[in-house]
Scaffold this motif. Sequence first.
Motif, PDB file in Angstrom:
ATOM      1  N   TYR A 182       0.704  -8.737  -2.686  1.00 30.97           N
ATOM      2  CA  TYR A 182       0.937  -9.786  -3.681  1.00 30.97           C
ATOM      3  C   TYR A 182       2.253  -9.547  -4.385  1.00 30.97           C
ATOM      4  CZ  TYR A 182      -3.950 -10.486  -2.734  1.00 30.97           C
ATOM      5  OH  TYR A 182      -5.134 -10.712  -2.092  1.00 30.97           O
ATOM      6  N   ARG A 183       3.081 -10.550  -4.447  1.00 35.73           N
ATOM      7  CA  ARG A 183       4.374 -10.424  -5.133  1.00 35.73           C
ATOM      8  C   ARG A 183       4.527 -11.596  -6.097  1.00 35.73           C
ATOM      9  NH1 ARG A 183       7.864  -6.904  -1.529  1.00 35.73           N
ATOM     10  NH2 ARG A 183       6.192  -5.574  -0.736  1.00 35.73           N
ATOM     11  N   ALA A 184       4.688 -11.271  -7.376  1.00 34.63           N
ATOM     12  CA  ALA A 184       4.865 -12.338  -8.370  1.00 34.63           C
ATOM     13  C   ALA A 184       6.330 -12.741  -8.461  1.00 34.63           C
ATOM     14  CB  ALA A 184       4.334 -11.872  -9.723  1.00 34.63           C
ATOM     15  N   GLU A 185       6.945 -12.943  -7.293  1.00 34.80           N
ATOM     16  CA  GLU A 185       8.362 -13.348  -7.261  1.00 34.80           C
ATOM     17  C   GLU A 185       8.426 -14.850  -7.435  1.00 34.80           C
ATOM     18  OE1 GLU A 185       8.907 -12.050  -3.296  1.00 34.80           O
ATOM     19  OE2 GLU A 185       9.710 -10.089  -3.855  1.00 34.80           O
ATOM     20  N   LYS A 186       9.385 -15.299  -8.223  1.00 32.37           N
ATOM     21  CA  LYS A 186       9.476 -16.738  -8.452  1.00 32.37           C
ATOM     22  C   LYS A 186      10.279 -17.475  -7.376  1.00 32.37           C
ATOM     23  CE  LYS A 186       8.245 -16.852 -13.262  1.00 32.37           C
ATOM     24  NZ  LYS A 186       8.670 -16.888 -14.672  1.00 32.37           N
ATOM     25  N   ILE A 203      16.401 -13.168   9.070  1.00 27.13           N
ATOM     26  CA  ILE A 203      15.389 -12.898   8.039  1.00 27.13           C
ATOM     27  C   ILE A 203      14.891 -11.452   8.169  1.00 27.13           C
ATOM     28  CG2 ILE A 203      13.121 -13.598   7.112  1.00 27.13           C
ATOM     29  CD1 ILE A 203      15.132 -15.835   6.849  1.00 27.13           C
ATOM     30  N   GLU A 204      14.743 -10.778   7.041  1.00 27.53           N
ATOM     31  CA  GLU A 204      14.189  -9.419   7.059  1.00 27.53           C
ATOM     32  C   GLU A 204      12.699  -9.518   7.353  1.00 27.53           C
ATOM     33  OE1 GLU A 204      14.403  -7.174   3.293  1.00 27.53           O
ATOM     34  OE2 GLU A 204      12.425  -6.459   3.914  1.00 27.53           O
ATOM     35  N   VAL A 205      12.312  -8.875   8.432  1.00 22.61           N
ATOM     36  CA  VAL A 205      10.920  -8.955   8.857  1.00 22.61           C
ATOM     37  C   VAL A 205      10.184  -7.647   8.566  1.00 22.61           C
ATOM     38  CG1 VAL A 205       9.502  -9.056  10.948  1.00 22.61           C
ATOM     39  CG2 VAL A 205      11.246 -10.782  10.553  1.00 22.61           C
ATOM     40  N   ALA A 206      10.913  -6.537   8.604  1.00 22.56           N
ATOM     41  CA  ALA A 206      10.286  -5.253   8.291  1.00 22.56           C
ATOM     42  C   ALA A 206      11.307  -4.372   7.590  1.00 22.56           C
ATOM     43  CB  ALA A 206       9.807  -4.559   9.562  1.00 22.56           C
ATOM     44  N   THR A 264      12.517   7.140   5.943  1.00 20.74           N
ATOM     45  CA  THR A 264      11.946   8.464   5.767  1.00 20.74           C
ATOM     46  C   THR A 264      11.700   8.568   4.268  1.00 20.74           C
ATOM     47  OG1 THR A 264      13.517   9.228   7.442  1.00 20.74           O
ATOM     48  CG2 THR A 264      12.255  10.928   6.252  1.00 20.74           C
ATOM     49  N   ARG A 265      10.618   9.241   3.872  1.00 22.70           N
ATOM     50  CA  ARG A 265      10.308   9.331   2.442  1.00 22.70           C
ATOM     51  C   ARG A 265      10.618  10.729   1.914  1.00 22.70           C
ATOM     52  NH1 ARG A 265       9.203   3.890   3.215  1.00 22.70           N
ATOM     53  NH2 ARG A 265       7.312   3.647   4.447  1.00 22.70           N
ATOM     54  N   ILE A 266      10.747  10.782   0.617  1.00 25.79           N
ATOM     55  CA  ILE A 266      10.861  12.080  -0.053  1.00 25.79           C
ATOM     56  C   ILE A 266       9.473  12.724  -0.033  1.00 25.79           C
ATOM     57  CG2 ILE A 266      11.244  13.193  -2.285  1.00 25.79           C
ATOM     58  CD1 ILE A 266      13.180  10.801  -2.883  1.00 25.79           C
ATOM     59  N   PRO A 283       0.814  -1.221   0.000  1.00 25.15           N
ATOM     60  CA  PRO A 283       0.000   0.000   0.000  1.00 25.15           C
ATOM     61  C   PRO A 283       0.849   1.273   0.000  1.00 25.15           C
ATOM     62  CG  PRO A 283      -0.032  -1.009   2.159  1.00 25.15           C
ATOM     63  CD  PRO A 283       0.849  -1.870   1.319  1.00 25.15           C
ATOM     64  N   GLN A 284       2.113   1.124  -0.338  1.00 27.69           N
ATOM     65  CA  GLN A 284       3.091   2.205  -0.198  1.00 27.69           C
ATOM     66  C   GLN A 284       2.587   3.583  -0.629  1.00 27.69           C
ATOM     67  OE1 GLN A 284       6.050   1.997   1.299  1.00 27.69           O
ATOM     68  NE2 GLN A 284       6.334   4.191   1.012  1.00 27.69           N
ATOM     69  N   LEU A 285       2.163   3.705  -1.899  1.00 28.54           N
ATOM     70  CA  LEU A 285       1.843   5.050  -2.396  1.00 28.54           C
ATOM     71  C   LEU A 285       0.595   5.606  -1.722  1.00 28.54           C
ATOM     72  CD1 LEU A 285       2.752   4.646  -6.179  1.00 28.54           C
ATOM     73  CD2 LEU A 285       4.228   5.072  -4.200  1.00 28.54           C
ATOM     74  N   TYR A 286      -0.401   4.739  -1.501  1.00 32.41           N
ATOM     75  CA  TYR A 286      -1.623   5.218  -0.830  1.00 32.41           C
ATOM     76  C   TYR A 286      -1.342   5.637   0.607  1.00 32.41           C
ATOM     77  CZ  TYR A 286      -4.334   3.601  -4.797  1.00 32.41           C
ATOM     78  OH  TYR A 286      -4.848   3.440  -6.045  1.00 32.41           O
ATOM     79  N   LYS A 287      -0.538   4.833   1.305  1.00 25.28           N
ATOM     80  CA  LYS A 287      -0.325   5.205   2.719  1.00 25.28           C
ATOM     81  C   LYS A 287       0.433   6.525   2.795  1.00 25.28           C
ATOM     82  CE  LYS A 287       3.756   2.267   3.729  1.00 25.28           C
ATOM     83  NZ  LYS A 287       4.436   1.404   4.679  1.00 25.28           N
ATOM     84  N   GLU A 288       1.358   6.738   1.868  1.00 30.39           N
ATOM     85  CA  GLU A 288       2.064   8.034   1.861  1.00 30.39           C
ATOM     86  C   GLU A 288       1.085   9.170   1.594  1.00 30.39           C
ATOM     87  OE1 GLU A 288       5.892   8.725   0.069  1.00 30.39           O
ATOM     88  OE2 GLU A 288       6.084   6.583  -0.354  1.00 30.39           O
TER      89      GLU A 288
END
Length: 428
Positions: free
Chosen positions: A212-216, A350-353, A357-359, A191-196
Motif C-alpha cells: 500500500y502506498r499513499a502516494e498522490k 517503466i520501473e518494474v522491479a 544488496t543490503r546492509i 515487506p522489506q524489513l520482514y523479508k530481510e
Amino acid sequence: MYPKKTHWTAEITPNLHGTEVVVAGWVWELRDIGRVKFVVVRDREGFVQVTLKAGKTPNHLFKVFAELSREDVVVIKGIVEASKIAKSGVEIFPSEIWILNKAKPLPIDIWSETPDLATRLKWRSVDLKRPRNLVVFTVASAMLRSIREVLYGEGFVEVFTPKIIVTSTEGGAELFPVMYFERVAYLSQSPQLYKEQLTASLERVFEIGPAYRAEKHNTDYHLNEFISVDAEAAFMDYNDIMDILEKIMRRLASTVSEYAPKLEEVGIKALMELSNIPRVDYDEAVDRLRQLGYAVNWGDDFTVEMQKALMKYYGPVYFIVNFPASLRPFYTKRKDGEKSESYDLIINGIEVASGATRIHKRDELEEEMKKRGLDPRLFESHLSVFDYGMPPHAGFGLGFNRLVTALLGLDNVRHATLYPRDRYRVEP
Ligand code: AMO
C-alpha cells in the motif's frame, strides 16, 4: 437439474465429432436466420457455436431460444459436429438448454465498443467479461505461477508477512494509517524489513501480496494498492539476485509466448522473446542521457521519459545498476563510497522491479538511518535482529501489476489490475 460442465468451450474441437458434451457459460451472441438459429456461448476459455435447426433440434428448444438474451447464464447439452461453416470448425447441436439465470441489458458494451476507462472501471465486474480481459488475467495468473516455479526452483520458500505495521519501511509519508484498537498503525508499503529478517532463519524467502502506498500520483503506472513480488536471499549479492530476475524474465517471456494465439486474437502484442538483459551503470546512463540532450545531474533520479530515451541504446528491457546511495533507502549497501549495490529493472521505460544488496551490520544500518533523518530508536525491534546473526543478503521487489502491463504492452497499469485502487478510486 442440469448436468455438470464437461468441457471448456475451447476444448470443443472437430475431433470430438459425434460426442455428447455439456458446456456452461454466458450467451455472447444470438442469431436467428429463420430455420436455423445460433447461440454463441462464451466461457473463460473462449467461445462455441450452438446451432438449432428445424427438423433436427427438439421443438421445445426453439421456445427456449426465444427467451434468451445476451449474458444469460446457460448450460447446454448436445452433440458435437465438425463443421465447414462454423468459425471454429465445430458446432454443438443441442438436446437440452437450461437457463440458470437471466441477465438484464448490460450497462456497458463488451461486444464491439470499448468505453472509456473510467466507465469500464465503474462496471468492472461486467467489463471483466470482455474477451481481452479474460486473456489478460488468465496470462497474469500463468505468469504468477511461473514466477513461483522459478523461485521454488532456486530454493526459496513462500512466506506471508504482516500487512499491518507500525514503522515505515521505505521512508517518507506514504503510509495509510489504520486504527488498530487504541493505537494508530499503518498498511505495509513493502515487506522489506520482514523479508530481510527472515533471511536469518529461512535464508531464501519470497512473498506475493499487496503493498500500500499513499502516494498522490495519478499516473498510468501508479496504484495505491499493488501486488508486490518480493524475494530476499541470504549469502547472495545484487548480481546473484539480478541473475535470478533474469531467469524469471526469460521464463515469463516463454510463458507469455504459450498464449501467443489467444493474445493475437484480442490484439495484444506481448513481449515474448528476451535475450540477456544489459546491466547499465548509473554513470553510463547519465552520460548517455547528456549525449541525448537531457540536463541530468549526477545524483538525480531518472524520469520515465529518460528511461524511454535509453531504450535507444539498450532495448526495451535493461537494468540500471549502482545508483548513488543518496537515491536509495537506508538498508541499501554502499559500493565505493557514494554509490550503492542497487538496481532497477526497466521495461518500456517503466520501473518494474528494484533491489539491492543490503546492509547486514547494525552499526552501518544505524548510520544510514541517521543520514536520512530517521531515528534508529523507532526501528529497535528491527535493529535488534541484526545483533543475533544476520547474514549478508540481497533481494528484489517486483511490481506485479506493472510487470503484466509491461510484458503485455498495455498502456495503463489499471488494465492489469482487477479492481484498481488509485487516487480517486476505492470502489468497486
Ligand atoms: P520500490 O519502492 O521501488 O522498492 O517498489 C518495488 C516495485 O514495486 C512497484 N511499485 C508500484 N507499482 C504500482 N504502483 C505503485 N505506486 C508502486 N510503487 C512501487 C514497482 C517497483 O519497482 N523494498 C523495495 C524493494 C527491494 O529493495 O526489495 C521497494 O519497495 O514495480
